[in-house]
Design a protein around this motif. Sequence first.
Motif, PDB file in Angstrom:
ATOM      1  N   ALA A 115      -5.797 -44.528  18.472  1.00 33.75           N
ATOM      2  CA  ALA A 115      -7.154 -44.307  19.075  1.00 33.75           C
ATOM      3  C   ALA A 115      -6.908 -42.815  18.441  1.00 33.75           C
ATOM      4  O   ALA A 115      -7.911 -42.405  17.430  1.00 33.75           O
ATOM      5  CB  ALA A 115      -7.398 -44.730  20.507  1.00 33.75           C
ATOM      6  N   GLU A 116      -6.186 -41.729  18.969  1.00 33.57           N
ATOM      7  CA  GLU A 116      -6.429 -40.186  18.205  1.00 33.57           C
ATOM      8  C   GLU A 116      -6.363 -40.573  16.315  1.00 33.57           C
ATOM      9  O   GLU A 116      -7.066 -39.922  16.166  1.00 33.57           O
ATOM     10  CB  GLU A 116      -5.243 -39.822  18.754  1.00 33.57           C
ATOM     11  N   GLU A 117      -5.487 -41.323  15.793  1.00 39.45           N
ATOM     12  CA  GLU A 117      -5.239 -41.171  14.676  1.00 39.45           C
ATOM     13  C   GLU A 117      -6.312 -41.563  14.110  1.00 39.45           C
ATOM     14  O   GLU A 117      -6.633 -41.383  12.784  1.00 39.45           O
ATOM     15  CB  GLU A 117      -3.877 -41.851  14.478  1.00 39.45           C
ATOM     16  N   LYS A 118      -7.287 -42.391  14.218  1.00 39.56           N
ATOM     17  CA  LYS A 118      -8.304 -43.639  14.461  1.00 39.56           C
ATOM     18  C   LYS A 118      -9.350 -42.353  14.194  1.00 39.56           C
ATOM     19  O   LYS A 118     -10.466 -42.806  12.626  1.00 39.56           O
ATOM     20  CB  LYS A 118      -8.372 -44.481  15.147  1.00 39.56           C
ATOM     21  N   ALA A 119      -9.725 -41.438  14.174  1.00 36.58           N
ATOM     22  CA  ALA A 119     -10.458 -40.514  15.336  1.00 36.58           C
ATOM     23  C   ALA A 119     -10.478 -39.861  14.369  1.00 36.58           C
ATOM     24  O   ALA A 119     -10.987 -39.674  13.233  1.00 36.58           O
ATOM     25  CB  ALA A 119     -10.370 -39.933  16.276  1.00 36.58           C
ATOM     26  N   ARG A 120      -9.211 -38.866  14.022  1.00 33.00           N
ATOM     27  CA  ARG A 120      -9.069 -37.710  12.550  1.00 33.00           C
ATOM     28  C   ARG A 120      -9.064 -38.524  11.597  1.00 33.00           C
ATOM     29  O   ARG A 120      -9.479 -38.028  10.533  1.00 33.00           O
ATOM     30  CB  ARG A 120      -7.455 -37.575  13.298  1.00 33.00           C
ATOM     31  N   TYR A 121      -8.780 -39.845  10.564  1.00 33.06           N
ATOM     32  CA  TYR A 121      -9.203 -40.329  10.029  1.00 33.06           C
ATOM     33  C   TYR A 121     -10.747 -40.588   9.715  1.00 33.06           C
ATOM     34  O   TYR A 121     -10.543 -40.508   8.246  1.00 33.06           O
ATOM     35  CB  TYR A 121      -8.309 -42.234  10.143  1.00 33.06           C
ATOM     36  N   GLU A 122     -11.315 -41.128  10.627  1.00 36.00           N
ATOM     37  CA  GLU A 122     -12.809 -41.032  10.372  1.00 36.00           C
ATOM     38  C   GLU A 122     -13.666 -39.977  10.237  1.00 36.00           C
ATOM     39  O   GLU A 122     -14.502 -40.168   9.288  1.00 36.00           O
ATOM     40  CB  GLU A 122     -13.361 -41.791  11.216  1.00 36.00           C
ATOM     41  N   ALA A 123     -13.225 -39.545  10.414  1.00 30.87           N
ATOM     42  CA  ALA A 123     -13.919 -37.628  10.866  1.00 30.87           C
ATOM     43  C   ALA A 123     -13.586 -36.764   8.931  1.00 30.87           C
ATOM     44  O   ALA A 123     -14.200 -36.405   8.841  1.00 30.87           O
ATOM     45  CB  ALA A 123     -12.991 -36.726  11.424  1.00 30.87           C
ATOM     46  N   ALA A 124     -11.942 -37.277   8.731  1.00 32.06           N
ATOM     47  CA  ALA A 124     -11.178 -36.611   7.565  1.00 32.06           C
ATOM     48  C   ALA A 124     -12.806 -37.661   6.627  1.00 32.06           C
ATOM     49  O   ALA A 124     -12.521 -37.076   5.122  1.00 32.06           O
ATOM     50  CB  ALA A 124      -9.927 -37.091   7.626  1.00 32.06           C
ATOM     51  N   ARG A 125     -12.736 -38.824   6.809  1.00 33.87           N
ATOM     52  CA  ARG A 125     -13.592 -39.347   5.406  1.00 33.87           C
ATOM     53  C   ARG A 125     -15.015 -38.766   5.739  1.00 33.87           C
ATOM     54  O   ARG A 125     -15.844 -39.082   4.457  1.00 33.87           O
ATOM     55  CB  ARG A 125     -13.334 -40.736   5.651  1.00 33.87           C
ATOM     56  N   GLN A 126     -15.118 -38.220   6.584  1.00 35.56           N
ATOM     57  CA  GLN A 126     -16.780 -37.434   6.463  1.00 35.56           C
ATOM     58  C   GLN A 126     -16.560 -36.367   5.619  1.00 35.56           C
ATOM     59  O   GLN A 126     -18.119 -35.908   5.609  1.00 35.56           O
ATOM     60  CB  GLN A 126     -17.499 -37.750   7.426  1.00 35.56           C
ATOM     61  N   ARG A 127     -15.621 -35.454   4.938  1.00 39.82           N
ATOM     62  CA  ARG A 127     -15.612 -34.728   3.903  1.00 39.82           C
ATOM     63  C   ARG A 127     -16.504 -35.153   2.584  1.00 39.82           C
ATOM     64  O   ARG A 127     -16.084 -35.966   2.445  1.00 39.82           O
ATOM     65  CB  ARG A 127     -14.360 -34.180   4.142  1.00 39.82           C
ATOM     66  N   PRO A 128     -16.420 -33.887   1.974  1.00 44.82           N
ATOM     67  CA  PRO A 128     -16.683 -34.342   0.613  1.00 44.82           C
ATOM     68  C   PRO A 128     -15.333 -33.893  -0.153  1.00 44.82           C
ATOM     69  O   PRO A 128     -14.406 -33.712   0.435  1.00 44.82           O
ATOM     70  CB  PRO A 128     -17.255 -32.916   0.739  1.00 44.82           C
ATOM     71  N   PRO A 129     -15.582 -34.786  -0.722  1.00 40.28           N
ATOM     72  CA  PRO A 129     -13.993 -34.624  -2.178  1.00 40.28           C
ATOM     73  C   PRO A 129     -13.617 -34.524  -2.472  1.00 40.28           C
ATOM     74  O   PRO A 129     -14.451 -33.387  -2.877  1.00 40.28           O
ATOM     75  CB  PRO A 129     -14.430 -36.717  -2.579  1.00 40.28           C
ATOM     76  N   ASP A 130     -12.293 -33.939  -2.443  1.00 42.03           N
ATOM     77  CA  ASP A 130     -11.326 -32.558  -2.972  1.00 42.03           C
ATOM     78  C   ASP A 130     -11.636 -33.044  -5.146  1.00 42.03           C
ATOM     79  O   ASP A 130     -11.422 -34.046  -5.192  1.00 42.03           O
ATOM     80  CB  ASP A 130     -10.000 -32.393  -2.716  1.00 42.03           C
ATOM     81  N   PRO A 131     -12.050 -32.282  -5.439  1.00 43.81           N
ATOM     82  CA  PRO A 131     -12.705 -32.800  -6.920  1.00 43.81           C
ATOM     83  C   PRO A 131     -11.238 -32.852  -8.020  1.00 43.81           C
ATOM     84  O   PRO A 131     -10.871 -33.605  -8.592  1.00 43.81           O
ATOM     85  CB  PRO A 131     -13.405 -31.802  -7.329  1.00 43.81           C
TER      86      PRO A 131
END
Length: 264
Positions: free
Chosen positions: A170-186
């Motif tokens: 559950a912790e890994e999934k929460a971190r992953y979903e939060a990271a996906r909301q960041r602007p993409p790194d060009p």
Amino acid sequence: MTLRRRATTAVLALALAAGMAAAATDVFQQYGLEREAWGDAFVSSLTQGALYAPGVSAKLKSVPPAQRAAVVNALGAAAKAFFGSAAFRERYAKEYADSLPDDLRLPRTAAQIEAANRAELRKGLGEMEQVVRDLQGDARKQAEAALAQVRAEIDQQVAALGPAAAAQAAEEKARYEAARQRPPDPDALSSDPRVSLRKALSSFLRLTEGVDFAAETRMASRTRRFVRADYEAKPRPWKLCYRAGPEACNAARAFASGWLAELK
């Protein structure tokens, strides 16, 4: 500039244009090329955004100017074949996965985490059992008694893995979903190798535009440098194309342009 020097850099110019990975078997045999090294250079050139040129053989250095365009095109065709292979896709996928920040790696399921932890515990137990088997006499008896206690403790840990694994998943999934909301790194490596290839080919064409093959050079501190300061400040691909000569460089640019057009 010597023929030997120009022939050497002809291959480097081609490496910039097409990555220069695994060439066809006859090309490798004909010029004494190391297949693995050229494959590594191709993958690295795409995944790390810089030229990685493999070593060149004496046979390749001796290719006369009139034949260099043909060699460029042959190696370029081989690079295309390697790019389309399962071996390349597997290597690129691994490089992409390794390039991801920890929080952007796909989260594991509770079952995967539990299995990994169980395997780690069993591995440690197996190593201890091997140590005990190598002992003799009283030392072995004492170790066996201690090992029995360790087995009991491991059994308890294994029994408790389920809830702990679920919480970690559950912790890994929460971190992953939060990271996906960041602007993409060009500057991040794309999961699509075609994107990386387009970037590499476009960069080569941009950096090798307008090479002045009549530019003068001179020796300075045991290094040959351009007389014109603006030429000396040119990027490495431009200088490699200059050293390669017009036959190889023009062929490499034409090949890069053609391949780029196919990718659009």
